[in-house]
Enzyme design. Sequence first.
Site, PDB file in Angstrom:
ATOM      1  N   HIS A  62      38.714  34.229  32.856  1.00 50.01           N
ATOM      2  CA  HIS A  62      39.478  32.988  32.640  1.00 50.01           C
ATOM      3  C   HIS A  62      38.864  32.150  31.506  1.00 50.01           C
ATOM      4  O   HIS A  62      38.414  31.023  31.717  1.00 50.01           O
ATOM      5  CB  HIS A  62      39.560  32.167  33.935  1.00 50.01           C
ATOM      6  CG  HIS A  62      40.724  31.199  33.930  1.00 50.01           C
ATOM      7  ND1 HIS A  62      41.406  30.832  35.073  1.00 50.01           N
ATOM      8  CD2 HIS A  62      41.319  30.511  32.916  1.00 50.01           C
ATOM      9  CE1 HIS A  62      42.362  29.967  34.764  1.00 50.01           C
ATOM     10  NE2 HIS A  62      42.327  29.760  33.466  1.00 50.01           N
ATOM     11  N   ARG A 112      48.556  32.651  34.424  1.00 47.13           N
ATOM     12  CA  ARG A 112      48.094  32.509  35.800  1.00 47.13           C
ATOM     13  C   ARG A 112      48.169  33.870  36.479  1.00 47.13           C
ATOM     14  O   ARG A 112      49.162  34.595  36.342  1.00 47.13           O
ATOM     15  CB  ARG A 112      48.961  31.509  36.576  1.00 47.13           C
ATOM     16  CG  ARG A 112      48.647  30.051  36.274  1.00 47.13           C
ATOM     17  CD  ARG A 112      47.272  29.631  36.783  1.00 47.13           C
ATOM     18  NE  ARG A 112      46.911  28.255  36.480  1.00 47.13           N
ATOM     19  CZ  ARG A 112      46.232  27.855  35.408  1.00 47.13           C
ATOM     20  NH1 ARG A 112      45.865  28.734  34.494  1.00 47.13           N
ATOM     21  NH2 ARG A 112      45.919  26.586  35.238  1.00 47.13           N
ATOM     22  N   GLU A 155      41.584  34.231  42.052  1.00 48.65           N
ATOM     23  CA  GLU A 155      40.305  34.242  41.339  1.00 48.65           C
ATOM     24  C   GLU A 155      39.325  33.232  41.926  1.00 48.65           C
ATOM     25  O   GLU A 155      39.764  32.223  42.491  1.00 48.65           O
ATOM     26  CB  GLU A 155      40.522  33.986  39.827  1.00 48.65           C
ATOM     27  CG  GLU A 155      41.095  32.631  39.481  1.00 48.65           C
ATOM     28  CD  GLU A 155      41.402  32.513  37.982  1.00 48.65           C
ATOM     29  OE1 GLU A 155      42.061  33.401  37.415  1.00 48.65           O
ATOM     30  OE2 GLU A 155      40.973  31.517  37.394  1.00 48.65           O
TER      31      GLU A 155
END
Length: 320
Positions: A286, A239, A268
């Site tokens: 991601h 994360r 993000e």
Amino acid sequence: MPKPVLLVTRKLPAAIEARCAADYTARLNEADTPRSPADILALAQGADAILACAADRIDAATMAALPVSVRVIATFSVGYDHIDVAAAHARGIAVVNTPDVLSVATAECAMLLILAAARRAGEGERLVRAGKWEGWAPTQLMGTLVSGRRLGIFGMGRIGRELARMARGFGMAVHYHDIARLPPELEQGAVYHASDETFLPACDVLSLHAPGGPGTRHWLNAARIARLPRGVIVANAARGTLVDDEALVAALKSGHVGYAGLDVYDGEPNVNPGYLAQQNVVLLPHLGSATTETRDAMGHLALDGIDAVLAGRTPANLVR
Ligand code: DGY
């Protein structure tokens, strides 16, 4: 009997949407439009279940405003820091996630970041793509071996342990830091550090695998970076909130962190502009669990959890 109503917040793999449509009155998102909390509230009216994603924020205020019909929220992710679980439980709403099935994919992504960082793959790719490569040269883009290096894993859960297994194949020595030491069968010879003081100096490569949330926010800060060996490689496929971006950007600039590989970002899809200005960082959007097999498995597990809750059973993937 009418089918239960399922709100699906984002476009999902075809096999998963087919199962949603077969088993539920499914409110799909064909256009894959990002859903705000207000969108989710509006679309959830009359829904029995919500299948959400890591990009959807369901905080206490949103949870409190959900219709009483909602009995379960599944997140298409192992991480659930975007969901206020306590607020869900206060409303009697069950939360399920997708553990285990994405551990290999996410660990492979972390290994990809580590290798890309060590071998300067981001710079190399940019060079070729820009049409600026003038041919092989003995001193061009020299990186470093990972073989023989010490890999420090912060958070030795399922994904951390998968990465450890892969790293051993690359000849890396595995060190780890977590709240508790693992039993020998899970530790597999990795060196446990109960404290940052011994862990951080033992990392030639540091890979983050702890959950997000307030307890780990900005764990990798300036003080901890200072304890890492100069030239360390930092990888993050967990994360973005684990990293104090200003501190990491400063360390990339000074060279204290030699290279970083990042798949996740605080806030993000916004990315700290400091990273964009640095050559010694490789940036992915991601992609941790983004393989076809993994995303199908995640979808099925999320739906298994919803099915179980709606049938009055306790799913194995219930978040407690
Ligand atoms: C997860 O599962 O938490 C991932 O970050 C989403 O792919």
